[in-house]
Design a protein around this motif. Sequence first.
Motif, short mmCIF file in Angstrom:
data_model
loop_
_atom_site.label_atom_id
_atom_site.label_comp_id
_atom_site.label_asym_id
_atom_site.label_seq_id
_atom_site.Cartn_x
_atom_site.Cartn_y
_atom_site.Cartn_z
N GLN A 1 -68.99 -75.87 -61.68
CA GLN A 1 -68.77 -77.48 -60.59
C GLN A 1 -70.17 -77.80 -60.35
O GLN A 1 -70.78 -76.99 -60.41
CB GLN A 1 -68.11 -76.41 -59.42
N THR A 2 -69.54 -79.20 -59.50
CA THR A 2 -70.65 -80.24 -59.80
C THR A 2 -70.82 -79.61 -57.85
O THR A 2 -70.35 -79.40 -57.30
CB THR A 2 -70.29 -81.32 -58.68
N ILE A 3 -72.22 -78.98 -57.58
CA ILE A 3 -72.66 -78.87 -56.25
C ILE A 3 -73.55 -79.79 -55.58
O ILE A 3 -73.65 -79.79 -54.41
CB ILE A 3 -74.04 -77.49 -56.11
N GLU A 4 -74.37 -80.74 -55.89
CA GLU A 4 -75.07 -81.98 -54.98
C GLU A 4 -75.44 -82.72 -56.60
O GLU A 4 -75.82 -82.43 -57.41
CB GLU A 4 -75.72 -81.41 -54.41
N THR A 5 -75.74 -84.00 -56.01
CA THR A 5 -76.83 -84.91 -56.98
C THR A 5 -77.52 -84.97 -55.29
O THR A 5 -77.74 -85.69 -54.62
CB THR A 5 -75.76 -86.04 -57.17
N LEU A 6 -78.92 -85.39 -55.98
CA LEU A 6 -80.38 -85.43 -55.79
C LEU A 6 -80.97 -86.20 -55.53
O LEU A 6 -80.98 -87.12 -57.03
CB LEU A 6 -80.66 -84.13 -55.29
N ASP A 7 -81.71 -87.21 -54.77
CA ASP A 7 -82.49 -88.94 -54.98
C ASP A 7 -83.91 -88.01 -55.51
O ASP A 7 -84.46 -87.41 -54.07
CB ASP A 7 -82.48 -89.51 -55.13
N MET A 8 -84.45 -87.80 -56.52
CA MET A 8 -85.33 -87.29 -56.69
C MET A 8 -86.54 -88.63 -55.48
O MET A 8 -87.55 -87.05 -55.16
CB MET A 8 -86.52 -87.43 -58.22
N HIS A 9 -86.88 -89.10 -55.35
CA HIS A 9 -87.91 -90.45 -54.55
C HIS A 9 -86.78 -90.37 -53.07
O HIS A 9 -88.08 -90.69 -52.03
CB HIS A 9 -87.02 -92.17 -54.99
N LYS A 10 -86.06 -89.59 -52.61
CA LYS A 10 -85.79 -89.79 -50.83
C LYS A 10 -85.41 -88.95 -50.82
O LYS A 10 -85.41 -88.50 -49.60
CB LYS A 10 -84.36 -90.45 -51.34
N ASP A 11 -85.04 -87.41 -51.17
CA ASP A 11 -84.68 -85.88 -51.00
C ASP A 11 -86.48 -85.04 -50.39
O ASP A 11 -85.43 -83.70 -50.26
CB ASP A 11 -83.41 -86.51 -51.28
N GLN A 12 -87.01 -85.62 -51.41
CA GLN A 12 -88.08 -84.89 -50.70
C GLN A 12 -87.18 -83.12 -51.78
O GLN A 12 -87.51 -82.53 -51.15
CB GLN A 12 -88.77 -84.16 -49.40
N VAL A 13 -87.41 -83.02 -53.13
CA VAL A 13 -87.13 -82.85 -53.66
C VAL A 13 -88.07 -81.32 -53.83
O VAL A 13 -89.05 -82.30 -54.80
CB VAL A 13 -85.94 -83.56 -55.45
N THR A 14 -87.76 -80.29 -54.34
CA THR A 14 -88.84 -79.53 -54.96
C THR A 14 -87.72 -78.79 -55.61
O THR A 14 -87.08 -78.68 -55.60
CB THR A 14 -89.56 -78.41 -54.30
N GLU A 15 -88.34 -77.95 -56.20
CA GLU A 15 -88.69 -76.86 -58.04
C GLU A 15 -87.76 -75.57 -56.72
O GLU A 15 -86.37 -75.42 -57.30
CB GLU A 15 -89.84 -76.14 -58.41
N ASP A 16 -88.03 -74.88 -55.93
CA ASP A 16 -87.39 -74.43 -55.21
C ASP A 16 -85.48 -74.54 -54.75
O ASP A 16 -84.92 -73.92 -55.02
CB ASP A 16 -87.65 -73.82 -54.65
N ARG A 17 -85.96 -76.44 -54.37
CA ARG A 17 -84.70 -76.20 -53.70
C ARG A 17 -84.07 -76.54 -55.05
O ARG A 17 -82.71 -76.98 -54.46
CB ARG A 17 -84.80 -78.58 -52.82
N ILE A 18 -84.40 -76.86 -56.39
CA ILE A 18 -82.85 -77.17 -57.54
C ILE A 18 -83.26 -75.96 -57.89
O ILE A 18 -81.69 -75.84 -58.35
CB ILE A 18 -83.99 -77.96 -58.69
N ILE A 19 -83.45 -74.97 -57.90
CA ILE A 19 -83.27 -73.28 -57.95
C ILE A 19 -81.94 -72.35 -57.16
O ILE A 19 -81.54 -71.97 -57.25
CB ILE A 19 -84.88 -72.69 -58.62
N SER A 20 -82.31 -73.77 -56.48
CA SER A 20 -81.77 -72.46 -55.17
C SER A 20 -79.97 -73.34 -54.95
O SER A 20 -79.08 -72.38 -55.11
CB SER A 20 -82.07 -73.46 -53.25
N GLY A 21 -80.23 -74.62 -55.58
CA GLY A 21 -78.73 -74.69 -55.82
C GLY A 21 -77.53 -74.34 -57.24
O GLY A 21 -77.20 -74.39 -57.45
N MET A 22 -78.91 -73.91 -58.11
CA MET A 22 -78.54 -73.02 -59.65
C MET A 22 -77.89 -72.30 -59.39
O MET A 22 -76.96 -72.10 -59.58
CB MET A 22 -79.54 -73.59 -60.71
N VAL A 23 -78.98 -71.46 -59.01
CA VAL A 23 -78.46 -70.30 -59.32
C VAL A 23 -77.61 -69.36 -57.23
O VAL A 23 -77.30 -68.62 -57.09
CB VAL A 23 -79.59 -69.23 -59.06
N GLY A 24 -77.53 -70.46 -56.50
CA GLY A 24 -76.52 -70.13 -55.17
C GLY A 24 -77.51 -69.44 -54.15
O GLY A 24 -76.35 -68.75 -53.31
#
Length: 511
Positions: A220-243
């Motif tokens: 399922q799609t969890i979210e789409t993040l804008d790498m330039h606006k949403d202050q995306v960190t590796e931890d943020r991506i990992i949290s979305g991946m593993v729940g």
Amino acid sequence: MSDIILEMKGITKTFPGVKALENVNLKVRKGEIHALCGENGAGKSTLMKVLSGVYGHGTYEGDIIFEGKTCEFKGIKDSEELGIVIIHQELALIPYLSIAENIFLGNERQKGGVIDWNETLQRTQGLLDKVGLSESPNTLVTNIGVGKQQLVEIAKAFSKRVKLLILDEPTAALNEDDSENLLELMLGFKSQGISCIIISHKLNEIAKVADSVTILRDGQTIETLDMHKDQVTEDRIISGMVGRDLTHRYPERQPKIGEVTLEVKDWNVYHEHHADRKMIDNVNLNLRRGEIVGIAGLMGSGRTELAMSIFGKSYGKNISGTLIKDGKEIRNNDVTQAIKNGFAYVTEDRKNYGLILLDDIKRNISLTGLEKLTKSTVVNEHEEVLVAEDMRGQMKIKTPNILQKTSNLSGGNQQKVVLGKWIFSGPDILILDEPTRGIDVGAKYEIYTIINRLADEGKSILVISSELPEILGICDRIYVMNAGQITGEVNRAEATQEKLMTYMTKHKAKI
């Protein structure tokens, strides 16, 4: 006019007993690099196979809208005609054909039914210049490295007038330099207005090149993040991946290290086909009970050749040196003898050498210990089932049942089957060659936990990895190799990436 080149709406794909994708949505803008992230089995590759026509229209629900038009791809050729080209993780090149022949295979330049070799070679040269490859169009693919083969695949994509390039784990098998070159190439494509979708578990690479990232979890799609606006960190991506938040990338461990179990002394190995080429040069190392020892080194440093030569001389010629296990000299003259001596080797290439992909989980796990299950030359299938079920539980292999073909498992679960197979053989010494290659962060953590458990049980473990953070995160002691030699030995407390890199570029052993 919309800047969206691709929109996938409500994509649902079901396999027998498994819903691989459920109402997945994806939007890709023109001229952007869009990353697709998720754990193994999240549905990333399945979604891209739907997009590229591998799974044709009618086998899934939902819509594919490309350049404003709804598409119904019956196969790969349909998507390629519109400029959608996918490069799979397993490269689809024929080793003993030339670069030019591979690039135009199935798309031959011809006049009157005869291949026009002049046009083929000229166009190939232009494509190679575009991707920065200096080899001759006539060079056989088998004679170039994996990094350059990846560039040949990209050149092949450009021969089809690509508008949207899909790269599935493009750097999984590449060293750092080749990975860096490929990422720079992608940024160059972006400047030319070409859209890219990249599937990668290497979050640092995504942070470097991606404009947007879509995260999938459990189909399922969890979210789409804008790498330039949403202050995306590796931890943020990992949290979305593993729940969940993954506070530590590496599980904590209190090592209980005992006596020396293995000594490798004055070990020398020559190339299998070039008798004068020394691959391993006078290597000395040791392992202790309950210890996790790493081997760091750049690609070509001799790490895999060393491991395979120790494991039943499965690589190399004119091998000399001494193996001492538990204080006694032993000989590993072949793989069978190595297994009897308590050795196990988890290969870096699980698909070709670690598994029988067409066979089920049960048979793959039991392969290394059939003698334990055999009476009067007949395998006790009831015992085989019990062993496989037990190992499925120990390894936390996600599968409906042990009769599932291993080819249908995600990369992380395939790796757990390989580990389970070797654990069943009852080894004292495990050699793990790139144990987490191509595996997501969640599955990596599970593999690390298994490695720690084995060490706590008193196994001696040798880990080869190209990822320095991994080596630093799980190993108690680290050897460093370059040009077939041990160039350094560092304890965990003193190890840093800078120190390891210094040893990795040395050319003369100094321990």
